[in-house]
Design an enzyme around this catalytic site. Structure first.
Site, PDB file in Angstrom:
ATOM      1  N   ALA A  79     -17.253  15.164 -12.250  1.00 15.71           N
ATOM      2  CA  ALA A  79     -17.625  13.780 -11.936  1.00 15.71           C
ATOM      3  C   ALA A  79     -17.935  13.048 -13.236  1.00 15.71           C
ATOM      4  O   ALA A  79     -19.036  12.556 -13.451  1.00 15.71           O
ATOM      5  CB  ALA A  79     -18.822  13.762 -10.998  1.00 15.71           C
ATOM      6  N   VAL A  80     -16.932  12.988 -14.097  1.00 17.28           N
ATOM      7  CA  VAL A  80     -17.116  12.411 -15.434  1.00 17.28           C
ATOM      8  C   VAL A  80     -16.525  11.009 -15.519  1.00 17.28           C
ATOM      9  O   VAL A  80     -16.109  10.555 -16.585  1.00 17.28           O
ATOM     10  CB  VAL A  80     -16.503  13.326 -16.513  1.00 17.28           C
ATOM     11  CG1 VAL A  80     -17.304  14.608 -16.650  1.00 17.28           C
ATOM     12  CG2 VAL A  80     -15.030  13.634 -16.204  1.00 17.28           C
ATOM     13  N   HIS A 114     -44.565  -7.718   8.010  1.00 15.36           N
ATOM     14  CA  HIS A 114     -45.400  -6.517   7.954  1.00 15.36           C
ATOM     15  C   HIS A 114     -45.356  -5.824   9.314  1.00 15.36           C
ATOM     16  O   HIS A 114     -45.395  -6.482  10.345  1.00 15.36           O
ATOM     17  CB  HIS A 114     -46.849  -6.916   7.642  1.00 15.36           C
ATOM     18  CG  HIS A 114     -47.813  -5.763   7.710  1.00 15.36           C
ATOM     19  ND1 HIS A 114     -47.954  -4.859   6.683  1.00 15.36           N
ATOM     20  CD2 HIS A 114     -48.666  -5.365   8.693  1.00 15.36           C
ATOM     21  CE1 HIS A 114     -48.868  -3.963   7.019  1.00 15.36           C
ATOM     22  NE2 HIS A 114     -49.312  -4.240   8.234  1.00 15.36           N
ATOM     23  N   GLU A 149       0.841  -1.200   0.000  1.00 11.84           N
ATOM     24  CA  GLU A 149       0.000   0.000   0.000  1.00 11.84           C
ATOM     25  C   GLU A 149       0.874   1.248   0.000  1.00 11.84           C
ATOM     26  O   GLU A 149       1.854   1.326   0.732  1.00 11.84           O
ATOM     27  CB  GLU A 149      -0.927   0.006   1.215  1.00 11.84           C
ATOM     28  CG  GLU A 149      -1.795   1.245   1.350  1.00 11.84           C
ATOM     29  CD  GLU A 149      -2.589   1.556   0.083  1.00 11.84           C
ATOM     30  OE1 GLU A 149      -2.481   2.687  -0.407  1.00 11.84           O
ATOM     31  OE2 GLU A 149      -3.307   0.660  -0.419  1.00 11.84           O
ATOM     32  N   GLY A 183     -21.586  15.836 -14.738  1.00 14.44           N
ATOM     33  CA  GLY A 183     -21.749  14.390 -14.719  1.00 14.44           C
ATOM     34  C   GLY A 183     -22.786  13.966 -13.692  1.00 14.44           C
ATOM     35  O   GLY A 183     -22.771  14.455 -12.561  1.00 14.44           O
ATOM     36  N   SER A 184     -23.697  13.069 -14.087  1.00 18.62           N
ATOM     37  CA  SER A 184     -24.775  12.669 -13.178  1.00 18.62           C
ATOM     38  C   SER A 184     -24.773  11.173 -12.900  1.00 18.62           C
ATOM     39  O   SER A 184     -25.810  10.571 -12.665  1.00 18.62           O
ATOM     40  CB  SER A 184     -26.139  13.064 -13.759  1.00 18.62           C
ATOM     41  OG  SER A 184     -26.509  12.217 -14.829  1.00 18.62           O
ATOM     42  N   GLY A 185     -23.585  10.571 -12.922  1.00 16.55           N
ATOM     43  CA  GLY A 185     -23.456   9.198 -12.455  1.00 16.55           C
ATOM     44  C   GLY A 185     -23.579   9.166 -10.942  1.00 16.55           C
ATOM     45  O   GLY A 185     -23.961  10.152 -10.309  1.00 16.55           O
TER      46      GLY A 185
END
Length: 482
Positions: free
Chosen positions: A285-286, A461, A34, A196-198
């Site tokens: 956010a693409v 329920h 890491e 972007g709308s993911g």
């Protein structure tokens, strides 16, 4: 001499650390490399901290609707303490980061701190981390190994992905954000443009809108969350717009002008006209791209395609002894997909009986906006495109007693069946807590459950889950509460 292992995993995100745990359980001498933070992007800068932020937004949402529940707050409206909201999110990540360190120690997995590169088949060289980590940063765990040469018969790449940048609209960390900066705002912007709308874009759009920002979303395709079923996408868009979010479809940001403390985006509309939109901040956010660079893949001839490593259903690459899982192995880029791929990969290496290749049709997707969206399997359009004769069932939240009692009566559940066989082909949900419901249909699909078996299942329920059965019943003209 180089220290030798049976298995070395490069990257400690959800896929990497889960693979390491399973590897150790199977008796392999295991190490994990890491370079930044145990738990990877998901735990430190993705899935977990964003859900902490969205929980704060959810509480804010409910506080704004106290009157709807017969409650009142004396002394005015609830306000957000941005620093405290961010601090809570970071503490959640830090706690889980420590949890991963504990799991490595418990399972006797060696942690090697640094940046790994494949030097030849079965060998890696670990150097000092060159990448500057995001802040605030969890401390490196104690007792880890460092720079040097290490060998292993099996090397598994789990290096994840990073935000994709569009040429000329590269994030600068100040005015144009990626999800990293969007998670740790120093102050709440009054206006925000999301490109972007993911899942990533719409989650942050939902968070900031709920926290009071004026939000505009620009999407290149004809629908928000374009991978979702068309009905779900349309319904979600209407809910977002009711909340005051502005959504512009079939449009693209072509240019960005930066001011002292704002950005002006040139947005080209469907008809070719350009509209200028000014906002305090912009989130890019693409999409994301796999971290395949500087790993030595080219020299060893490891095949890649469109920024990801090419693998089979068991994580094997074209080069013996080298494997890849998770985001770096291609879409869907989801933490739970990475975990599953890692387990499948290491169990195949160990020749565990009954190991099945990863079936991407049975991987659920969840978006934690308001309202939540969750799905698994084929959309109605895809099922029909594959030539299937389908039965479609729907059930509205507004006909469910628990949803009404919660004050969450907006949403629906949609199920898609093969008319000939009764096979469940897909399930799509939008509404409160659907991310917690979708697993029921995932289990059903894995068990190859038919509509008849689902109809004969007793659901408790009052619960939201009752809508799952009602949706199945509706597909066959037998809904009881609609």
């Amino acid at each position: 001499m180089a220290e030798s292992y049976d298995v070395i995993i490069i990257g400690s995100g959800p896929g990497g650390y889960v693979t390491a745990v399973r590897s150790a359980q199977l008796g392999f001498k295991t190490a994990i490399v890491e370079r930044e933070h145990l738990g990877g992007i998901c735990l430190n800068w993705g899935c977990i901290p964003t859900k902490a932020l969205l929980r704060s937004a959810e509480i804010m949402h409910y506080s704004d609707h106290l009157k709807d529940y017969g409650l009142k707050l004396e002394g005015g409206k609830v306000s957000a303490d941005t620093a405290a909201v961010v601090d809570r999110s970071r503490k959640v990540s830090l706690r889980l980061n420590g949890g991963v360190a504990f799991l490595m120690k418990k399972n006797k997995v060696d942690v090697i701190w640094g940046e790994a590169k494949l030097s030849k088949p079965g060998e890696i060289v670990v150097s000092k981390t060159a990448k500057k980590p995001m802040e605030p940063q969890p401390p490196a765990p104690k007792g880890v190994k460092g720079e040097g040469t290490y060998t292993a018969k099996h090397i598994i790449l789990a290096t994840g992905a990073r935000p994709r940048a569009l040429p000329g609209i590269e994030p600068d960390g100040k005015l144009i954000w990626t999800y990293f900066e969007a998670m740790v705002p120093k102050e709440m912007p009054k206006s925000l443009l999301v490109m972007g709308s993911g899942a990533i874009g719409i989650e942050f759009a939902s968070f900031y809108r709920t926290m009071g920002a004026e939000v505009t979303v620009v999407e290149l395709l004809p629908a928000v969350m374009p991978v979702e079923d068309a009905e779900v996408s349309k319904f979600a868009q209407k809910q977002f717009e009711k909340q005051g979010m502005k959504i512009i479809l079939e449009a693209k940001v072509t240019k960005v002008e930066k001011g002292a403390n704002s950005v002006t985006a040139h947005v080209e509309m469907k008809d070719g006209k350009v509209e200028k939109i000014t906002a305090d901040r912009m989130i890019s956010a693409v999409g994301v791209q796999g971290n395949i660079e500087n790993l030595g893949l080219e020299a060893l001839g490891v095949k890649t395609d469109r920024g990801c490593v090419v693998v089979d259903g068991y994580g094997k690459t074209n080069v013996p002894g080298i494997y890849a899982i998770g985001d770096v192995a291609g879409p869907p880029m989801l933490a739970h997909k990475a975990e599953h791929e890692g387990v499948v990969c290491i169990e195949k290496i160990a020749n565990v009986p009954g190991v099945h290749a990863t079936d991407k049709q049975k991987i659920p997707g969840c978006t934690y906006c308001n309202p939540q969206v969750a799905s698994v399997g084929l959309t109605e359009a895809k099922a029909k495109a594959e030539g299937k004769d389908v039965r479609v069932g729907r059930f509205q939240f507004g006909a469910n007693g628990k949803a009404i009692a919660l004050g969450e009566d907006q949403g629906f559940i949609k199920t898609i069946f093969d008319k000939k066989t009764g096979q469940l082909l897909g399930a799509h949900m939008v509404g409160a807590e659907v991310t917690e419901l979708i697993q029921g249909f995932v289990v059903a699909m894995n068990l190859e459950t038919t509509e008849e078996e689902l109809m004969h299942t007793i659901f408790p329920h009052p619960t939201l889950s009752e809508m799952m059965k009602e949706s199945v019943l509706d597909a066959y003209g037998r809904a009881l509460n609609a």
